[in-house]
Write an enzyme that holds these catalytic residues in place. Structure first.
Site, PDB file in Angstrom:
ATOM      1  N   THR A 124       0.824  -1.216   0.000  1.00  0.00           N
ATOM      2  CA  THR A 124       0.000   0.000   0.000  1.00  0.00           C
ATOM      3  C   THR A 124       0.857   1.264   0.000  1.00  0.00           C
ATOM      4  O   THR A 124       2.003   1.253   0.464  1.00  0.00           O
ATOM      5  CB  THR A 124      -0.889  -0.008   1.275  1.00  0.00           C
ATOM      6  OG1 THR A 124      -1.544   1.248   1.404  1.00  0.00           O
ATOM      7  CG2 THR A 124      -0.075  -0.235   2.536  1.00  0.00           C
ATOM      8  N   ASP A 125       0.275   2.357  -0.477  1.00  0.00           N
ATOM      9  CA  ASP A 125       0.980   3.649  -0.429  1.00  0.00           C
ATOM     10  C   ASP A 125       1.082   4.186   0.996  1.00  0.00           C
ATOM     11  O   ASP A 125       1.848   5.109   1.268  1.00  0.00           O
ATOM     12  CB  ASP A 125       0.289   4.681  -1.335  1.00  0.00           C
ATOM     13  CG  ASP A 125      -1.159   4.967  -0.965  1.00  0.00           C
ATOM     14  OD1 ASP A 125      -1.687   4.330  -0.026  1.00  0.00           O
ATOM     15  OD2 ASP A 125      -1.780   5.827  -1.626  1.00  0.00           O
ATOM     16  N   GLU A 126       0.319   3.586   1.926  1.00  0.00           N
ATOM     17  CA  GLU A 126       0.321   4.101   3.302  1.00  0.00           C
ATOM     18  C   GLU A 126       1.651   3.904   4.002  1.00  0.00           C
ATOM     19  O   GLU A 126       1.899   4.513   5.047  1.00  0.00           O
ATOM     20  CB  GLU A 126      -0.784   3.426   4.116  1.00  0.00           C
ATOM     21  CG  GLU A 126      -2.150   3.719   3.557  1.00  0.00           C
ATOM     22  CD  GLU A 126      -3.272   3.352   4.506  1.00  0.00           C
ATOM     23  OE1 GLU A 126      -3.005   3.141   5.692  1.00  0.00           O
ATOM     24  OE2 GLU A 126      -4.406   3.283   4.029  1.00  0.00           O
ATOM     25  N   TYR A 151      -1.699  -0.669  11.156  1.00  0.00           N
ATOM     26  CA  TYR A 151      -1.842  -1.331   9.846  1.00  0.00           C
ATOM     27  C   TYR A 151      -0.686  -0.963   8.919  1.00  0.00           C
ATOM     28  O   TYR A 151       0.005  -1.839   8.389  1.00  0.00           O
ATOM     29  CB  TYR A 151      -3.188  -0.957   9.191  1.00  0.00           C
ATOM     30  CG  TYR A 151      -3.210  -1.235   7.691  1.00  0.00           C
ATOM     31  CD1 TYR A 151      -3.185  -2.533   7.210  1.00  0.00           C
ATOM     32  CD2 TYR A 151      -3.223  -0.182   6.753  1.00  0.00           C
ATOM     33  CE1 TYR A 151      -3.168  -2.802   5.836  1.00  0.00           C
ATOM     34  CE2 TYR A 151      -3.211  -0.434   5.397  1.00  0.00           C
ATOM     35  CZ  TYR A 151      -3.191  -1.745   4.938  1.00  0.00           C
ATOM     36  OH  TYR A 151      -3.167  -1.999   3.585  1.00  0.00           O
ATOM     37  N   LYS A 155       2.360  -3.273   7.294  1.00  0.00           N
ATOM     38  CA  LYS A 155       2.603  -3.436   5.846  1.00  0.00           C
ATOM     39  C   LYS A 155       4.022  -2.973   5.500  1.00  0.00           C
ATOM     40  O   LYS A 155       4.706  -3.589   4.685  1.00  0.00           O
ATOM     41  CB  LYS A 155       1.567  -2.646   5.025  1.00  0.00           C
ATOM     42  CG  LYS A 155       0.155  -3.178   5.069  1.00  0.00           C
ATOM     43  CD  LYS A 155      -0.010  -4.569   4.481  1.00  0.00           C
ATOM     44  CE  LYS A 155       0.184  -4.612   2.976  1.00  0.00           C
ATOM     45  NZ  LYS A 155      -0.165  -5.956   2.426  1.00  0.00           N
TER      46      LYS A 155
HETATM   47  P1  NAD Z   1      -9.522  -7.506   2.416  1.00  0.00           P
HETATM   48  O1  NAD Z   1      -9.475  -7.239   3.881  1.00  0.00           O
HETATM   49  O2  NAD Z   1     -10.762  -7.221   1.654  1.00  0.00           O
HETATM   50  O3  NAD Z   1      -9.162  -9.045   2.148  1.00  0.00           O
HETATM   51  C1  NAD Z   1      -8.135  -9.700   2.827  1.00  0.00           C
HETATM   52  C2  NAD Z   1      -8.275 -11.207   2.594  1.00  0.00           C
HETATM   53  O4  NAD Z   1      -7.171 -11.844   3.251  1.00  0.00           O
HETATM   54  C3  NAD Z   1      -9.549 -11.808   3.172  1.00  0.00           C
HETATM   55  O5  NAD Z   1     -10.125 -12.716   2.267  1.00  0.00           O
HETATM   56  C4  NAD Z   1      -9.080 -12.536   4.430  1.00  0.00           C
HETATM   57  O6  NAD Z   1      -9.861 -13.673   4.759  1.00  0.00           O
HETATM   58  C5  NAD Z   1      -7.673 -12.943   4.005  1.00  0.00           C
HETATM   59  N1  NAD Z   1      -6.803 -13.165   5.167  1.00  0.00           N
HETATM   60  C6  NAD Z   1      -6.634 -12.335   6.232  1.00  0.00           C
HETATM   61  N2  NAD Z   1      -5.775 -12.902   7.118  1.00  0.00           N
HETATM   62  C7  NAD Z   1      -5.379 -14.073   6.564  1.00  0.00           C
HETATM   63  C8  NAD Z   1      -4.483 -15.097   6.984  1.00  0.00           C
HETATM   64  N3  NAD Z   1      -3.824 -15.009   8.132  1.00  0.00           N
HETATM   65  N4  NAD Z   1      -4.295 -16.166   6.173  1.00  0.00           N
HETATM   66  C9  NAD Z   1      -4.963 -16.258   4.993  1.00  0.00           C
HETATM   67  N5  NAD Z   1      -5.826 -15.338   4.558  1.00  0.00           N
HETATM   68  C10 NAD Z   1      -6.029 -14.249   5.328  1.00  0.00           C
HETATM   69  O7  NAD Z   1      -8.275  -6.715   1.818  1.00  0.00           O
HETATM   70  P2  NAD Z   1      -8.123  -5.972   0.411  1.00  0.00           P
HETATM   71  O8  NAD Z   1      -8.671  -4.604   0.513  1.00  0.00           O
HETATM   72  O9  NAD Z   1      -8.583  -6.883  -0.673  1.00  0.00           O
HETATM   73  O10 NAD Z   1      -6.517  -5.836   0.344  1.00  0.00           O
HETATM   74  C11 NAD Z   1      -5.733  -6.853  -0.246  1.00  0.00           C
HETATM   75  C12 NAD Z   1      -4.265  -6.449  -0.182  1.00  0.00           C
HETATM   76  O11 NAD Z   1      -4.071  -5.241  -0.880  1.00  0.00           O
HETATM   77  C13 NAD Z   1      -3.746  -6.188   1.244  1.00  0.00           C
HETATM   78  O12 NAD Z   1      -2.441  -6.693   1.326  1.00  0.00           O
HETATM   79  C14 NAD Z   1      -3.738  -4.678   1.366  1.00  0.00           C
HETATM   80  O13 NAD Z   1      -2.753  -4.245   2.273  1.00  0.00           O
HETATM   81  C15 NAD Z   1      -3.427  -4.274  -0.051  1.00  0.00           C
HETATM   82  N6  NAD Z   1      -3.932  -2.947  -0.484  1.00  0.00           N
HETATM   83  C16 NAD Z   1      -5.248  -2.646  -0.325  1.00  0.00           C
HETATM   84  C17 NAD Z   1      -5.731  -1.411  -0.782  1.00  0.00           C
HETATM   85  C18 NAD Z   1      -7.189  -1.030  -0.656  1.00  0.00           C
HETATM   86  O14 NAD Z   1      -7.539   0.107  -0.998  1.00  0.00           O
HETATM   87  N7  NAD Z   1      -8.087  -1.905  -0.222  1.00  0.00           N
HETATM   88  C19 NAD Z   1      -4.845  -0.501  -1.374  1.00  0.00           C
HETATM   89  C20 NAD Z   1      -3.494  -0.850  -1.513  1.00  0.00           C
HETATM   90  C21 NAD Z   1      -3.063  -2.099  -1.064  1.00  0.00           C
HETATM   91  O1  TDX Z   2     -17.024   5.884   7.726  1.00  0.00           O
HETATM   92  C1  TDX Z   2     -15.973   6.369   7.320  1.00  0.00           C
HETATM   93  N1  TDX Z   2     -15.861   7.732   7.208  1.00  0.00           N
HETATM   94  C2  TDX Z   2     -14.728   8.336   6.774  1.00  0.00           C
HETATM   95  O2  TDX Z   2     -14.681   9.585   6.693  1.00  0.00           O
HETATM   96  C3  TDX Z   2     -14.837   5.553   6.961  1.00  0.00           C
HETATM   97  C4  TDX Z   2     -14.916   4.049   7.072  1.00  0.00           C
HETATM   98  C5  TDX Z   2     -13.699   6.187   6.516  1.00  0.00           C
HETATM   99  N2  TDX Z   2     -13.634   7.537   6.432  1.00  0.00           N
HETATM  100  C6  TDX Z   2     -12.411   8.171   5.900  1.00  0.00           C
HETATM  101  C7  TDX Z   2     -11.099   7.700   6.487  1.00  0.00           C
HETATM  102  C8  TDX Z   2     -10.144   7.850   5.319  1.00  0.00           C
HETATM  103  O3  TDX Z   2      -9.659   9.185   5.241  1.00  0.00           O
HETATM  104  O4  TDX Z   2     -12.357   7.808   4.507  1.00  0.00           O
HETATM  105  C9  TDX Z   2     -11.010   7.598   4.085  1.00  0.00           C
HETATM  106  C10 TDX Z   2     -10.884   6.168   3.542  1.00  0.00           C
HETATM  107  O5  TDX Z   2     -11.024   5.275   4.624  1.00  0.00           O
HETATM  108  P1  TDX Z   2     -10.842   3.692   4.475  1.00  0.00           P
HETATM  109  O6  TDX Z   2     -11.794   3.175   3.474  1.00  0.00           O
HETATM  110  O7  TDX Z   2     -10.864   3.106   5.839  1.00  0.00           O
HETATM  111  O8  TDX Z   2      -9.400   3.591   3.786  1.00  0.00           O
HETATM  112  P2  TDX Z   2      -7.923   4.026   4.241  1.00  0.00           P
HETATM  113  O9  TDX Z   2      -7.788   4.119   5.700  1.00  0.00           O
HETATM  114  O10 TDX Z   2      -7.542   5.201   3.401  1.00  0.00           O
HETATM  115  O11 TDX Z   2      -7.099   2.710   3.748  1.00  0.00           O
HETATM  116  C11 TDX Z   2      -7.452   2.037   2.514  1.00  0.00           C
HETATM  117  O12 TDX Z   2      -6.525   2.377   1.494  1.00  0.00           O
HETATM  118  C12 TDX Z   2      -5.219   1.901   1.600  1.00  0.00           C
HETATM  119  C13 TDX Z   2      -7.471   0.536   2.707  1.00  0.00           C
HETATM  120  O13 TDX Z   2      -8.373   0.200   3.751  1.00  0.00           O
HETATM  121  C14 TDX Z   2      -6.093   0.001   3.005  1.00  0.00           C
HETATM  122  O14 TDX Z   2      -6.121  -1.419   3.073  1.00  0.00           O
HETATM  123  C15 TDX Z   2      -5.166   0.417   1.886  1.00  0.00           C
HETATM  124  O15 TDX Z   2      -3.858   0.043   2.196  1.00  0.00           O
END
Ligand code: NAD
Ligand code: TDX
Length: 335
Positions: A124-126, A151, A155
């Site tokens: 992630t960019d975080e 988190y 990462k």
């Molecule tokens: P998500 O939470 O929707 O899905 C995570 C999946 O991993 C789930 O199916 C869960 O059951 C599985 N999991 C969790 N712990 C586990 C374990 N110990 N063993 C096996 N499986 C396990 O997450 P997502 O949003 O799909 O993110 C996927 C990846 O992308 C993550 O590594 C996250 O850091 C990265 N990422 C997410 C975002 C975003 O915006 N969602 C952005 C950049 C990077």
């Molecule tokens: O109810 C809400 N109200 C609100 O204002 C929620 C759930 C979030 N927010 C804000 C917090 C953040 O500034 O919205 C923004 C986005 O929140 P999230 O969806 O929780 O995402 P963020 O914390 O930015 O992280 C996401 O992007 C990077 C993913 O969850 C991560 O897994 C990924 O690495």
């Protein structure tokens, strides 16, 4: 080609599995997922009988050395999505983030080291921390790591493990750091699906703090296309940043969603801010453009949001069962 997709029952992983099954008939997929609360079985059921023959689902923990060894032994590549992924959860309970994101990644690295398997680490960019609202710079592959939440720290640590295993043991790996994803199959604890499903069940959207925080939105299919290109043609040992120039403040996103869903723009509530809330993320994806010729296909964030609103409206069965539990958890936190 046999690809292990860890976390393939979660948001981005499930979309990646569908892309592999739809667009890459030469690929067989083994999903390794422990099915935490974030997984949804029905994210992987909408496939043809022919596609089902190419899909294996292994229920297991990425930190379980025995099961990891078993699935990696037979694989040509591992794409590692599995993680605890929600910042708010990491603030209330960081332990599973350390276990899955650090120990889980370590366990996979040991298995790919043993078998010489191609590994792609999804991050992630975080990990880079946050930017000021008016900072002209964006994150690049050389930006120093500076994570803020449990988190993002977990990462960042997982990225460091991958870098060390590449340098010390020469494992054939790549890393990608992507910005905020949106699209179908995203868990309704996350911002955009929470706001959409709030509207659908008659709850006003909830903005943390003033809503000035900026996220750099990318459609999940664009993220996954970039991951595929890196897996095929990326330089071993390199890190790629994935982003689609989609910066918008949370307030702007809620305004857009309200408009799309037929409500006045300012129809939302402000709630308590997130502890340590990162202000702004922004990705410079020049390296991906120049080296791999990758560009996003979802160029209109508004159209992507409209499509996402349609998906959640038409797939109430997919999320309805979780809504009460998720909102009860947020209520406890004053969110
Ligand atoms: P998500 O939470 O929707 O899905 C995570 C999946 O991993 C789930 O199916 C869960 O059951 C599985 N999991 C969790 N712990 C586990 C374990 N110990 N063993 C096996 N499986 C396990 O997450 P997502 O949003 O799909 O993110 C996927 C990846 O992308 C993550 O590594 C996250 O850091 C990265 N990422 C997410 C975002 C975003 O915006 N969602 C952005 C950049 C990077
Ligand atoms: O109810 C809400 N109200 C609100 O204002 C929620 C759930 C979030 N927010 C804000 C917090 C953040 O500034 O919205 C923004 C986005 O929140 P999230 O969806 O929780 O995402 P963020 O914390 O930015 O992280 C996401 O992007 C990077 C993913 O969850 C991560 O897994 C990924 O690495």
């Amino acid at each position: 080609m046999r690809i292990v997709v860890t976390g393939g029952a979660g948001f981005i992983g499930a979309n990646f599995v569908h892309t592999l099954l739809n667009d890459h008939p030469e690929v067989d997929v083994n999903v390794l997922d422990s099915f935490t609360y974030a997984a949804n079985e029905s994210s992987l059921t909408d496939i043809t009988p022919e596609q089902a023959k190419r899909l294996t689902i292994t229920r297991g923990d990425v930190a379980d050395m025995e099961i990891v060894d078993e699935v990696v032994r037979d694989a040509d590549a591992v794409v590692h999505f599995a993680a605890e992924s929600h910042n708010d959860n990491s603030i209330t309970g960081p332990a599973p983030f350390i276990q899955t994101n650090l120990i889980g990644t370590f366990t996979l690295l040991e298995a790919v080291r043993k078998y010489g398997t191609r590994f792609h680490h999804v991050s992630t960019d975080e990990v880079y921390g946050d930017l000021e609202l008016d900072d002209p710079a964006k994150f690049t592959p050389t930006t120093p790591y500076n994570p803020s939440s449990p988190y993002s720290a977990s990462k960042a640590g997982s990225d460091m493990l991958v870098r060390a295993w590449m340098r010390t043991y020469g494992i054939p790996a790549t890393i990608s750091n992507c910005s905020n994803n949106y699209g179908p199959y995203q868990h309704i604890e996350k911002f955009i699906p929470r706001m959409i499903t709030n509207r659908l069940v008659g709850i006003r959207p909830r903005l943390y703090g003033e809503g000035a925080n900026v996220r750099d939105w990318i459609h999940v299919l664009d993220h996954n296309e970039a991951v595929w290109e890196i897996l095929q043609r990326g330089t071993i040992g390199d890190t790629y940043l994935i982003g689609a120039d989609g910066e918008a403040s949370n307030k702007e996103v809620v305004h857009m969603l309200n408009e799309i869903m037929g409500h006045p723009q300012d129809d939302y509530d402000h709630v308590a801010d997130r502890a340590g809330h990162d202000l702004r993320y922004a990705i410079d994806a020049t390296k991906l453009h120049e080296e791999l010729g990758w560009y996003p296909s979802f160029t209109s964030f508004r159209e992507g949001l409209e499509e996402t609103v349609r998906w959640y409206t038409e797939h109430e069965d997919w999320w309805k069962g979780e809504k009460e539990r998720v909102e009860a958890k947020y209520a406890q936190k004053g969110h």
